[in-house]
Motif scaffolding. Structure first.
Motif, mmCIF file in Angstrom:
data_model
loop_
_atom_site.group_PDB
_atom_site.id
_atom_site.type_symbol
_atom_site.label_atom_id
_atom_site.label_comp_id
_atom_site.label_asym_id
_atom_site.label_seq_id
_atom_site.Cartn_x
_atom_site.Cartn_y
_atom_site.Cartn_z
ATOM 1 N N PHE B 4 0.853 -1.194 0.000
ATOM 2 C CA PHE B 4 0.000 0.000 0.000
ATOM 3 C C PHE B 4 0.886 1.240 0.000
ATOM 4 O O PHE B 4 1.790 1.355 0.823
ATOM 5 N N ILE B 5 0.601 2.158 -0.891
ATOM 6 C CA ILE B 5 1.459 3.329 -1.055
ATOM 7 C C ILE B 5 0.664 4.618 -0.951
ATOM 8 O O ILE B 5 -0.393 4.753 -1.564
ATOM 9 N N THR B 6 1.178 5.538 -0.174
ATOM 10 C CA THR B 6 0.531 6.837 -0.015
ATOM 11 C C THR B 6 1.332 7.911 -0.745
ATOM 12 O O THR B 6 2.457 7.671 -1.185
ATOM 13 N N VAL B 92 -1.070 -1.092 -4.407
ATOM 14 C CA VAL B 92 -2.189 -0.160 -4.549
ATOM 15 C C VAL B 92 -1.731 1.193 -4.018
ATOM 16 O O VAL B 92 -1.244 1.284 -2.886
ATOM 17 N N VAL B 94 -2.750 5.278 -3.305
ATOM 18 C CA VAL B 94 -3.896 6.137 -3.052
ATOM 19 C C VAL B 94 -3.408 7.574 -2.953
ATOM 20 O O VAL B 94 -2.417 7.826 -2.281
#
Lengths: 319, 319
Positions: B4-6, B92, B94
Motif C-alpha cells: 500500500f502506497i501513499t 495499490v 492512493v
C-alpha cells in the motif's frame, strides 16, 4: 488517512449478522433510489477484461469495486470508498473477502425474507468460496440443524462439511450427488461454475427457498427453465443488472420477465414475499452494484465496532 | 502481500529522473504494442462520473488508475497493479502523486525528446499541482537557468516561484501576464484550467518547445489554432486517446489530424523529431492509459531502490 483493509481484517471484523443487515440496507437504498448503482463498465485487455462496478450513496460516499475476468483462482479485487464531501479515499480494501461476503449476505437477505421462518436444513451444491459465504450468511438468519453439501471432488465436499462443523458448529454431511444434497432441504444454494444444470426442479421440496449464485444465462446456466417454472416467486437483487446480461439472464426471457421481482421491493413491503408455507421461492443473485462499497462503508465507519458472534435466528421474520 | 502506497511515500521515493525513464519506457512499450492501453471507461453517478483507465504490460502485469469528475480540490485516485501470473494485487497507491508525477514525466519525456539540447529557460502558465509536476520533470532533463511563472492570483504565482527556488534550486520569478511568462523561453508549459486561450502563438520564440496539459478541445482550449499553425512538429502521447475526445481534440481536426504524431514513434526513431534549432515543437498531453500502473510497477518492483536526488541535465539528448 485512508484506511487500508486486507482479507484478514475483514474476516476478523465482519460477522454475518452485520453483513446481512448492511446489505439489506443497501437493497432498500437501491430500491428507493438513494444508492445509485449504474451498470458495470469494462475495459478490454489481452486475455481478459477489467470490470468496474460503481456505486454512490447520495451525499455520503461514492466508490467502486473492481475485478477482472482472467480467471485466476487467487485473483484479488479492489473496493474503494470516497468521501462525498471532499473526494478523499476513506477506505480501500484489497482481496476477495468483501466481494464474497457481500454476495453471501445478499443470499442471507433473500433467505431471511423468503425462506420459511422455521427453515432448518440447508443443501449446497458447490464448495468454493462463494458457497462458503452463502452458508456463513444463511446461518445468521435461520437456526440450521444440518447442512448437506455436494461438489465434484470427494475431498472438496468433505473439507467443506468439516469447515461448516468447525467454524459454524452446525452438523454437516458431504453427499455423493447434487440431488441428494438438495432433497428434503428447506433452503438450497447453487454456487457452482457449471454451465449446465446441476439439479432438476423435481429434486426440490415444496416450501423450499433456493439461491442461485453461479451462471444463469441462456445457454449457460447451473439450472434449467424447469426451476423457474417451478418457482412461485422469482426475485433478483437488481432488475437493471439482470436485464443487462448478454446473453440474457434466464429469468428475464419470455414469460419469466414479467414474474421477476426486485428483492428490494419485497423488503420494502411493496411486493408480496412468500404467502404460503409450501411455495417454492427462487433468488437469482446478480451482485447489486455499489453493495461492496456499501459493506466497506459499514465496516469502516468511525462508529463501527467489531460486533459479537453471529446470532442464529436473529431477525428470522421477513426482511 | 499488497504494497500500500501513499502520497508521502511516492514523494519520498520517486525522483524525477526515474519517473521520466519509466514513462519513456511506457511510451515505447505502448508504441510497440506491449503496453495494452484501451480507451478509458466511465460509470455515471449523480453529479459526476467514476473513470477507469486500464493498462496491461503483457505477461507482466495489468492494472488501472481510477479518478472521478466531481471536481474536489483534494480528491484522491487509486492506482492498482495486479501480477499477471496469479491476479494478486502487488501494489495499490492512493492519492494524487502517482497521477500528477506521471503527467509531469510525460511532459519531461517530450521535452527531453523535442526541446533544443541547450534549452535553459522555462515559462509556465498555471501554478497548480500539474504545473508543478511539469517543472519537476523538466528540471530533470534540461539544465534550467530560470523559471518564470504566471497564474491569475499574485499570491499563487509568488508561492509557486518560491517553491521552485526552494525545492529545485532554480532561480524563479512570478510575472504579471501569461505572455511575459512565456516570452523568450526555450520551453513553455501550459497547465491551466482555462477554457479559452491564455497565450497567442506570437508570444513564442523560434526554437521553443511547448507542453499543453490543460483543456485542448474544440471550443474549450487553453490555446488557439494559431499555436498549432505555428508548430513545426505536433505530437501526443496517445493517438488513440487523442482521437477519442468528444468534442474533438483541436490537434485531431481538419488539417491538424494528418500532422499529429505519436511521441512513442519519435522515441523509437521511426518518426523525425526536431530537425533544426528554430523549429517550434508542441506536445499535446492526453495521459497515456496504463502509464500510472507502469509508474507504480517501477516504483514497487522488488529490485526498486530509492534513487538519489534529481540529476539535472541527465540524458539531455533526444529520447
Amino acid at each position: 488517512m485512508t484506511h487500508f483493509i486486507t482479507d484478514a481484517e475483514v474476516a476478523a471484523r465482519l460477522d454475518a449478522a452485520t453483513a446481512v443487515e448492511a446489505i439489506r440496507d443497501a437493497l432498500l437504498a437501491a430500491y428507493r433510489g438513494r444508492l445509485v448503482a449504474p451498470p458495470r463498465v469494462a475495459a478490454p485487455l489481452a486475455g481478459g477484461r477489467l470490470v468496474l462496478t460503481a456505486g454512490q450513496l447520495v451525499d455520503e460516499w461514492y466508490g467502486f469495486g473492481s475485478y477482472d475476468t482472467f480467471g485466476h483462482a487467487e485473483g484479488e479485487q479492489v473496493v474503494a470508498l470516497h468521501d462525498a464531501a471532499n473526494g478523499r479515499l476513506r477506505a480501500v480494501a484489497v482481496g476477495a473477502e468483501i466481494g464474497s461476503r457481500r454476495t453471501g449476505a445478499l443470499g442471507g437477505v433473500a433467505v431471511r425474507a423468503l425462506a420459511r421462518p422455521d427453515a432448518a436444513t440447508l443443501g449446497v451444491v458447490g464448495a468454493g468460496g462463494q458457497a462458503w459465504a452463502q452458508v456463513w450468511a444463511v446461518a445468521a438468519v435461520r437456526r440450521l440443524r444440518e447442512v448437506t453439501v455436494h461438489c465434484r471432488t470427494p475431498a472438496g465436499r468433505e473439507k467443506f462439511a468439516a469447515r461448516v462443523r468447525a467454524e459454524l458448529g452446525i452438523p454437516a454431511r458431504a453427499v455423493d450427488t447434487a440431488a441428494a444434497a438438495v432433497r428434503d432441504r428447506d433452503v438450497v444454494v447453487l454456487a457452482t461454475t457449471s454451465p449446465t444444470p446441476v439439479i432438476s426442479a423435481a429434486d426440490l421440496s415444496p416450501g423450499s427457498h433456493l439461491n442461485t449464485i453461479g451462471h444463469k444465462q441462456l445457454g449457460r446456466s447451473e439450472f434449467g427453465p424447469d426451476l423457474l417454472d417451478r418457482a412461485d416467486l422469482l426475485v433478483t437483487d437488481s432488475l437493471a443488472q439482470a436485464g443487462a446480461y448478454d446473453p440474457p439472464m434466464l429469468g428475464t426471457v419470455g414469460a419469466y420477465a414479467g414474474r421477476l421481482r426486485a428483492l428490494g421491493a419485497v423488503l420494502a413491503g411493496e411486493q408480496p414475499g412468500r404467502t404460503t408455507p409450501d411455495q417454492v421461492t427462487v433468488f437469482c443473485s446478480v451482485g447489486l452494484a455499489g453493495s461492496e462499497a456499501f459493506l466497506l462503508d459499514r465496516l469502516t465507519r468511525p462508529e463501527a465496532e467489531p460486533a459479537g458472534p453471529a446470532r442464529p435466528g436473529r431477525g428470522a421474520g421477513p426482511g
